[in-house]
Design a protein around this motif. Structure first.
Motif, PDB file in Angstrom:
ATOM      1  N   TRP A   8     -18.237  14.044 -13.125  1.00 30.05           N
ATOM      2  CA  TRP A   8     -18.614  15.356 -13.935  1.00 30.05           C
ATOM      3  C   TRP A   8     -19.914  15.212 -14.737  1.00 30.05           C
ATOM      4  O   TRP A   8     -20.548  16.351 -15.215  1.00 30.05           O
ATOM      5  N   TYR A  12     -23.211  17.874 -14.575  1.00 29.42           N
ATOM      6  CA  TYR A  12     -23.722  18.469 -15.659  1.00 29.42           C
ATOM      7  C   TYR A  12     -25.260  18.239 -16.109  1.00 29.42           C
ATOM      8  O   TYR A  12     -25.968  19.064 -16.597  1.00 29.42           O
ATOM      9  N   TRP A  22     -20.319  27.099  -8.870  1.00 27.84           N
ATOM     10  CA  TRP A  22     -19.116  28.094  -9.273  1.00 27.84           C
ATOM     11  C   TRP A  22     -19.637  28.871 -10.379  1.00 27.84           C
ATOM     12  O   TRP A  22     -18.875  29.714 -11.314  1.00 27.84           O
ATOM     13  N   GLY A  49     -10.595  22.946 -18.031  1.00 29.02           N
ATOM     14  CA  GLY A  49     -11.637  22.562 -17.345  1.00 29.02           C
ATOM     15  C   GLY A  49     -12.851  23.751 -17.287  1.00 29.02           C
ATOM     16  O   GLY A  49     -13.428  23.981 -16.385  1.00 29.02           O
ATOM     17  N   GLY A  51     -15.696  23.518 -18.319  1.00 32.54           N
ATOM     18  CA  GLY A  51     -17.034  23.480 -18.036  1.00 32.54           C
ATOM     19  C   GLY A  51     -17.963  24.158 -18.986  1.00 32.54           C
ATOM     20  O   GLY A  51     -17.915  24.270 -20.221  1.00 32.54           O
ATOM     21  N   ASP A  71     -12.744  20.102 -21.511  1.00 33.49           N
ATOM     22  CA  ASP A  71     -13.249  19.540 -20.069  1.00 33.49           C
ATOM     23  C   ASP A  71     -13.352  18.040 -20.255  1.00 33.49           C
ATOM     24  O   ASP A  71     -13.490  17.544 -21.387  1.00 33.49           O
ATOM     25  N   VAL A  72     -13.449  17.454 -19.162  1.00 37.14           N
ATOM     26  CA  VAL A  72     -13.540  16.119 -19.097  1.00 37.14           C
ATOM     27  C   VAL A  72     -14.870  15.531 -19.455  1.00 37.14           C
ATOM     28  O   VAL A  72     -15.305  14.342 -19.614  1.00 37.14           O
ATOM     29  N   ASP A  97      -9.191  14.517 -20.398  1.00 35.10           N
ATOM     30  CA  ASP A  97      -8.556  14.869 -19.023  1.00 35.10           C
ATOM     31  C   ASP A  97      -7.622  15.606 -19.487  1.00 35.10           C
ATOM     32  O   ASP A  97      -6.610  15.294 -20.042  1.00 35.10           O
ATOM     33  N   MET A  98      -7.392  16.686 -18.500  1.00 40.48           N
ATOM     34  CA  MET A  98      -6.519  17.844 -18.596  1.00 40.48           C
ATOM     35  C   MET A  98      -4.975  17.154 -18.553  1.00 40.48           C
ATOM     36  O   MET A  98      -4.140  17.691 -18.965  1.00 40.48           O
ATOM     37  N   ARG A 113      -9.901  28.049 -14.036  1.00 44.65           N
ATOM     38  CA  ARG A 113     -10.871  28.590 -13.126  1.00 44.65           C
ATOM     39  C   ARG A 113     -11.414  27.245 -12.250  1.00 44.65           C
ATOM     40  O   ARG A 113     -12.155  26.810 -12.816  1.00 44.65           O
ATOM     41  N   ALA A 114     -10.786  26.863 -11.040  1.00 44.76           N
ATOM     42  CA  ALA A 114     -11.585  25.745 -10.305  1.00 44.76           C
ATOM     43  C   ALA A 114     -11.397  24.546 -10.839  1.00 44.76           C
ATOM     44  O   ALA A 114     -12.377  23.621 -10.751  1.00 44.76           O
TER      45      ALA A 114
END
Ligand code: SAM
Length: 205
Positions: A8, A12, A22, A49, A51, A71-72, A97-98, A113-114
């Motif tokens: 991730w 980004y 997304w 998450g 983002g 978010d991670v 990490d969730m 979302r996602a």
């Protein structure tokens, strides 16, 4: 750095926030479901998450106090912080990490979302539900958006679990009641479309 984090972080680092598949300029379905949840004006909201999503900008605009974005990827959150400028200080940013997130407070709304759809292992899905329950108030709402059963099989190059609204209700179990569901055809920046399924579930026990 774990492989999850590096995946991730690289995503980004490689692309502008409005160039990821997304990206949505205005998260219409999420905002509509937050409204229809009946959450009070002072509701505490966490975007799991989240983002570099614009959702947090809208939450601040609507006056929700200290929204939280988890978010991670620190790179993703940094993009949102840059975009918000001075208003970034009004947000709680959590790099985690969730699945191992130990919340120090409880929320009125858990929005995702996602992010959930990347959890393909049953044990990870169960861990997700445990974390959600540890962080969501009784009477609070979980608003979940995943690829729908007829949506793509992969997201960001990773396999996903596609779900219907009853699938999401079944995942969360009998402590939750399904209140609302909506399919959403998401137009990607490249001009494709992706079928999403959203569900809003109230915690009843
Ligand atoms: C497809 S993106 C969606 C981002 C955002 N929710 C949106 O709608 O624009 C998935 C996000 O989930 C994050 N993510 C994936 N697995 C995660 C995990 N285990 N813990 C926390 N965040 C995670 C990623 O870093 C990424 O920002």
């Amino acid at each position: 750095m774990t492989s999850l984090e590096s995946h991730w972080q690289n995503v980004y680092a490689a692309r502008a926030p409005d160039q990821v598949t997304w990206f949505e300029p205005v998260p219409e379905v999420s905002l509509a479901m937050i409204k229809s949840s009946g959450a009070p004006a002072n509701a505490r909201i966490i975007d799991i998450g989240g983002g570099a999503s614009n959702l947090v900008d809208h939450l601040l605009g609507l006056g929700y106090p200290r929204p939280t974005v988890l978010d991670v990827s620190a790179a993703a959150l940094a993009k949102s912080e840059d975009r918000l400028g001075v208003r970034a200080s009004e947000v709680d940013w959590i790099v985690a990490d969730m699945l191992t997130f130990a919340s120090t407070q409880t929320y009125d709304i858990w929005h995702d979302r996602a992010a959930l759809h990347f959890l393909t292992a049953e044990s990870d899905q169960q861990a997700y539900v445990r974390v959600l329950k540890s962080a969501l108030k009784l009477g609070g709402s979980a608003i979940l958006g995943t690829f729908a059963p007829d949506g793509p099989e992969r997201c960001s190059g990773l396999p996903v679990v596609r779900r219907s609204a009853p699938d999401m209700a079944s995942l969360l179990g009998s402590d939750f009641a399904l209140q609302e569901s909506q399919r959403h055809l998401h137009p990607t920046p490249a001009g494709n479309s992706q079928q999403f399924q959203f569900a809003r579930l109230r915690r009843i026990a």
